[in-house]
Design a protein around this motif. Structure first.
Motif, PDB file in Angstrom:
ATOM      1  N   ALA A 181      28.097  40.999  22.113  1.00 38.06           N
ATOM      2  CA  ALA A 181      27.780  39.696  21.531  1.00 38.06           C
ATOM      3  C   ALA A 181      27.841  39.747  20.008  1.00 38.06           C
ATOM      4  CB  ALA A 181      26.397  39.249  21.986  1.00 38.06           C
ATOM      5  N   VAL A 182      27.353  40.829  19.434  1.00 39.65           N
ATOM      6  CA  VAL A 182      27.416  40.994  17.981  1.00 39.65           C
ATOM      7  C   VAL A 182      28.862  41.215  17.543  1.00 39.65           C
ATOM      8  CG1 VAL A 182      26.708  42.436  16.037  1.00 39.65           C
ATOM      9  CG2 VAL A 182      25.063  41.851  17.820  1.00 39.65           C
ATOM     10  N   ALA A 183      29.591  42.057  18.274  1.00 40.04           N
ATOM     11  CA  ALA A 183      30.974  42.357  17.913  1.00 40.04           C
ATOM     12  C   ALA A 183      31.850  41.114  17.960  1.00 40.04           C
ATOM     13  CB  ALA A 183      31.532  43.433  18.843  1.00 40.04           C
ATOM     14  N   LYS A 184      31.577  40.226  18.899  1.00 37.40           N
ATOM     15  CA  LYS A 184      32.373  39.012  19.067  1.00 37.40           C
ATOM     16  C   LYS A 184      31.909  37.865  18.173  1.00 37.40           C
ATOM     17  CE  LYS A 184      35.294  40.257  22.321  1.00 37.40           C
ATOM     18  NZ  LYS A 184      36.760  40.186  22.116  1.00 37.40           N
ATOM     19  N   GLY A 185      30.793  38.039  17.479  1.00 37.91           N
ATOM     20  CA  GLY A 185      30.285  36.996  16.611  1.00 37.91           C
ATOM     21  C   GLY A 185      29.386  35.990  17.301  1.00 37.91           C
ATOM     22  N   PHE A 186      28.993  36.268  18.549  1.00 28.97           N
ATOM     23  CA  PHE A 186      28.088  35.365  19.256  1.00 28.97           C
ATOM     24  C   PHE A 186      26.653  35.539  18.773  1.00 28.97           C
ATOM     25  CE2 PHE A 186      25.474  33.979  22.868  1.00 28.97           C
ATOM     26  CZ  PHE A 186      26.039  32.738  23.119  1.00 28.97           C
ATOM     27  N   ALA A 187      26.316  36.740  18.335  1.00 26.60           N
ATOM     28  CA  ALA A 187      24.974  37.035  17.830  1.00 26.60           C
ATOM     29  C   ALA A 187      25.069  37.648  16.438  1.00 26.60           C
ATOM     30  CB  ALA A 187      24.242  37.990  18.766  1.00 26.60           C
ATOM     31  N   ASN A 188      24.012  37.461  15.642  1.00 22.98           N
ATOM     32  CA  ASN A 188      23.994  37.997  14.286  1.00 22.98           C
ATOM     33  C   ASN A 188      23.770  39.499  14.245  1.00 22.98           C
ATOM     34  OD1 ASN A 188      22.958  35.036  14.114  1.00 22.98           O
ATOM     35  ND2 ASN A 188      23.653  35.509  12.056  1.00 22.98           N
ATOM     36  N   GLY A 189      22.897  39.983  15.126  1.00 24.72           N
ATOM     37  CA  GLY A 189      22.593  41.395  15.080  1.00 24.72           C
ATOM     38  C   GLY A 189      21.659  41.822  16.193  1.00 24.72           C
ATOM     39  N   ILE A 190      21.482  43.134  16.287  1.00 27.36           N
ATOM     40  CA  ILE A 190      20.599  43.732  17.283  1.00 27.36           C
ATOM     41  C   ILE A 190      19.363  44.280  16.579  1.00 27.36           C
ATOM     42  CG2 ILE A 190      20.331  45.612  18.955  1.00 27.36           C
ATOM     43  CD1 ILE A 190      23.305  45.330  19.577  1.00 27.36           C
ATOM     44  N   ILE A 191      18.208  43.925  17.109  1.00 33.20           N
ATOM     45  CA  ILE A 191      16.950  44.431  16.597  1.00 33.20           C
ATOM     46  C   ILE A 191      16.560  45.638  17.449  1.00 33.20           C
ATOM     47  CG2 ILE A 191      14.519  43.929  16.187  1.00 33.20           C
ATOM     48  CD1 ILE A 191      15.314  40.971  15.965  1.00 33.20           C
ATOM     49  N   LYS A 192      16.494  46.786  16.851  1.00 30.52           N
ATOM     50  CA  LYS A 192      16.177  47.997  17.594  1.00 30.52           C
ATOM     51  C   LYS A 192      14.676  48.113  17.823  1.00 30.52           C
ATOM     52  CE  LYS A 192      20.264  50.562  16.119  1.00 30.52           C
ATOM     53  NZ  LYS A 192      20.796  51.820  15.519  1.00 30.52           N
ATOM     54  N   GLY A 193      14.344  48.700  18.956  1.00 27.90           N
ATOM     55  CA  GLY A 193      12.935  48.844  19.298  1.00 27.90           C
ATOM     56  C   GLY A 193      12.404  47.592  19.961  1.00 27.90           C
ATOM     57  N   SER A 194      11.126  47.593  20.226  1.00 27.42           N
ATOM     58  CA  SER A 194      10.503  46.466  20.915  1.00 27.42           C
ATOM     59  C   SER A 194       9.889  45.493  19.913  1.00 27.42           C
ATOM     60  CB  SER A 194       9.425  46.958  21.888  1.00 27.42           C
ATOM     61  OG  SER A 194       8.411  47.652  21.187  1.00 27.42           O
ATOM     62  N   ILE A 195       9.751  44.250  20.346  1.00 26.92           N
ATOM     63  CA  ILE A 195       9.117  43.220  19.537  1.00 26.92           C
ATOM     64  C   ILE A 195       7.926  42.683  20.321  1.00 26.92           C
ATOM     65  CG2 ILE A 195       9.397  40.958  18.448  1.00 26.92           C
ATOM     66  CD1 ILE A 195      12.322  41.551  18.106  1.00 26.92           C
ATOM     67  N   GLU A 196       6.784  42.639  19.702  1.00 27.93           N
ATOM     68  CA  GLU A 196       5.582  42.143  20.360  1.00 27.93           C
ATOM     69  C   GLU A 196       5.615  40.617  20.381  1.00 27.93           C
ATOM     70  OE1 GLU A 196       2.917  41.660  22.625  1.00 27.93           O
ATOM     71  OE2 GLU A 196       3.022  43.793  22.070  1.00 27.93           O
ATOM     72  N   THR A 197       5.713  40.062  21.560  1.00 32.91           N
ATOM     73  CA  THR A 197       5.780  38.601  21.712  1.00 32.91           C
ATOM     74  C   THR A 197       4.567  38.024  22.422  1.00 32.91           C
ATOM     75  OG1 THR A 197       6.977  38.789  23.813  1.00 32.91           O
ATOM     76  CG2 THR A 197       8.304  38.647  21.801  1.00 32.91           C
ATOM     77  N   GLU A 198       3.580  38.858  22.713  1.00 38.61           N
ATOM     78  CA  GLU A 198       2.417  38.380  23.472  1.00 38.61           C
ATOM     79  C   GLU A 198       1.163  38.346  22.604  1.00 38.61           C
ATOM     80  OE1 GLU A 198       3.313  37.201  26.269  1.00 38.61           O
ATOM     81  OE2 GLU A 198       5.287  38.139  26.129  1.00 38.61           O
ATOM     82  N   PRO A 199       0.465  37.236  22.522  1.00 38.92           N
ATOM     83  CA  PRO A 199       0.846  35.970  23.140  1.00 38.92           C
ATOM     84  C   PRO A 199       1.966  35.259  22.406  1.00 38.92           C
ATOM     85  CG  PRO A 199      -1.169  35.692  21.892  1.00 38.92           C
ATOM     86  CD  PRO A 199      -0.852  37.159  21.863  1.00 38.92           C
ATOM     87  N   ILE A 200       2.154  35.583  21.085  1.00 39.28           N
ATOM     88  CA  ILE A 200       3.272  35.071  20.311  1.00 39.28           C
ATOM     89  C   ILE A 200       3.732  36.167  19.360  1.00 39.28           C
ATOM     90  CG2 ILE A 200       2.500  32.642  20.372  1.00 39.28           C
ATOM     91  CD1 ILE A 200       1.488  33.123  17.423  1.00 39.28           C
ATOM     92  N   ILE A 201       4.827  35.914  18.659  1.00 34.54           N
ATOM     93  CA  ILE A 201       5.215  36.782  17.554  1.00 34.54           C
ATOM     94  C   ILE A 201       4.340  36.396  16.371  1.00 34.54           C
ATOM     95  CG2 ILE A 201       7.075  37.496  16.012  1.00 34.54           C
ATOM     96  CD1 ILE A 201       9.061  36.671  18.172  1.00 34.54           C
ATOM     97  N   GLY A 202       3.436  37.258  15.994  1.00 38.83           N
ATOM     98  CA  GLY A 202       2.436  36.902  14.997  1.00 38.83           C
ATOM     99  C   GLY A 202       3.013  36.490  13.658  1.00 38.83           C
ATOM    100  N   ASP A 203       3.873  37.309  13.085  1.00 38.57           N
ATOM    101  CA  ASP A 203       4.550  36.987  11.831  1.00 38.57           C
ATOM    102  C   ASP A 203       6.029  37.308  12.016  1.00 38.57           C
ATOM    103  OD1 ASP A 203       5.559  36.572   9.332  1.00 38.57           O
ATOM    104  OD2 ASP A 203       4.299  38.037   8.312  1.00 38.57           O
ATOM    105  N   PRO A 204       6.833  36.315  12.388  1.00 34.08           N
ATOM    106  CA  PRO A 204       8.251  36.586  12.687  1.00 34.08           C
ATOM    107  C   PRO A 204       9.053  37.040  11.487  1.00 34.08           C
ATOM    108  CG  PRO A 204       7.803  34.221  12.705  1.00 34.08           C
ATOM    109  CD  PRO A 204       6.476  34.904  12.633  1.00 34.08           C
ATOM    110  N   THR A 205       8.551  36.838  10.262  1.00 37.44           N
ATOM    111  CA  THR A 205       9.304  37.306   9.098  1.00 37.44           C
ATOM    112  C   THR A 205       9.377  38.827   9.060  1.00 37.44           C
ATOM    113  OG1 THR A 205       7.360  37.326   7.646  1.00 37.44           O
ATOM    114  CG2 THR A 205       8.629  35.272   7.762  1.00 37.44           C
ATOM    115  N   LYS A 206       8.501  39.494   9.813  1.00 32.87           N
ATOM    116  CA  LYS A 206       8.510  40.955   9.838  1.00 32.87           C
ATOM    117  C   LYS A 206       9.476  41.511  10.877  1.00 32.87           C
ATOM    118  CE  LYS A 206       3.734  41.409   8.225  1.00 32.87           C
ATOM    119  NZ  LYS A 206       2.362  41.919   8.539  1.00 32.87           N
ATOM    120  N   SER A 207       9.915  40.679  11.816  1.00 34.53           N
ATOM    121  CA  SER A 207      10.788  41.178  12.875  1.00 34.53           C
ATOM    122  C   SER A 207      12.135  40.466  12.963  1.00 34.53           C
ATOM    123  CB  SER A 207      10.078  41.065  14.237  1.00 34.53           C
ATOM    124  OG  SER A 207       9.599  39.752  14.453  1.00 34.53           O
TER     125      SER A 207
END
Length: 277
Positions: A181-207
């Motif tokens: 998806a990134v190679a084809k231009g469908f996505a901007n990039g891949i975020i490595k590792g896990s992202i804490e989304t529960e109950p929400i992403i607390g500060d999305p500017t960090k991820s």
């Protein structure tokens, strides 16, 4: 979701959790139906429409961030609901959801974790920014389900990933990985590792890459720039295709062939350990 876990200022309606963080500048729209891998039904579409309208009109909101619960974006349309008399997808709410996405006037972000299936990849195609985790994948099983195309995908996917890859995805149900998806231009990039989304992403500017810088811009400047970027898009053509697709899909949903196909598809998915929708 346990209502005690809902963050202050957030609302949970029809499995959509929404509210703002970052001093009101980021509107979160979270698909909160993890037991069904965030599969969608009609009232969810309606609530998405309402939240998008709220974000568009709020003078503090500079960006809308859409993501899903517990490691998945969405398994697509709830197939059981599609065949039942309860919570059926209305053509009007579905067309409106796509049109609200196409015409959303502010920066629109999608965070894609795990599955992004069916009608959801066409929605993601209209985002301004798409970031994936390494396990993300996109698939539109139109052929497996004997469905017509949805979400104006015959227009957007050739533009984004090229005609031949789009043909693979639309006509043969080929899966697009996060890396591709990134190679084809469908996505901007891949975020490595896990992202804490529960109950929400607390500060999305960090991820979410680039979001912090975007929030530093003046809202009017952002909106004017997005309008100029998208003004060459033929809205009349998209609207015509969107409505035509839904007329066809609505009739397909009534057919015995579709009902039989969905039954076989769901049984096969269960056997493979895929979402039990």
């Amino acid at each position: 979701m346990d209502t005690s876990l809902i963050p202050p200022g957030f609302t949970l309606t029809n499995h959509i959790l929404y509210g703002t963080t970052n001093e009101g500048q980021v509107m979160h729209l979270k698909l909160q139906r993890p037991d069904k891998k965030n599969a969608m039904y009609s009232e969810m579409y309606d609530t998405m429409n309402e939240v998008m309208l709220l974000a568009a009109k709020d003078p503090l909101v500079k960006a809308l961030l859409i993501y899903g619960a517990q490691g998945n974006l969405s398994a697509g349309n709830d197939l059981k609901a599609a065949l039942s008399s309860q919570k059926q997808r209305s053509k009007e709410s579905f067309v409106k959801m796509f049109w609200d996405t196409v015409t959303f006037p502010k920066p629109l972000y999608y965070l894609v974790q795990g599955c992004c299936i069916g009608v959801v990849p066409p929605l993601v195609a209209y985002a301004d920014f798409v970031y994936c985790t390494e396990d993300a994948y996109f698939v539109m099983p139109f052929m497996a389900l004997n469905l017509a195309t949805e979400g104006m995908s015959p227009i957007t996917f050739p533009e984004l990933v090229g005609r031949r890859k789009a043909a693979e995805m639309i006509l043969t149900d080929v899966t697009l990985s996060a890396k591709e998806a990134v190679a084809k231009g469908f996505a901007n990039g891949i975020i490595k590792g896990s992202i804490e989304t529960e109950p929400i992403i607390g500060d999305p500017t960090k991820s979410i890459p680039g979001l912090k810088k975007l929030l530093q811009a003046e809202l009017g400047t952002l909106m004017r720039a997005k309008e100029l970027m998208t003004q060459g898009r033929s809205l009349e053509r998209l609207q015509s295709v969107n409505k035509a697709e839904m007329d066809v899909v609505t009739e397909i949903y009534k057919s015995q062939l579709f009902k039989d196909t969905v039954d076989r598809y769901m049984k096969a998915a269960i056997n493979k350990g895929n979402p039990k929708l």
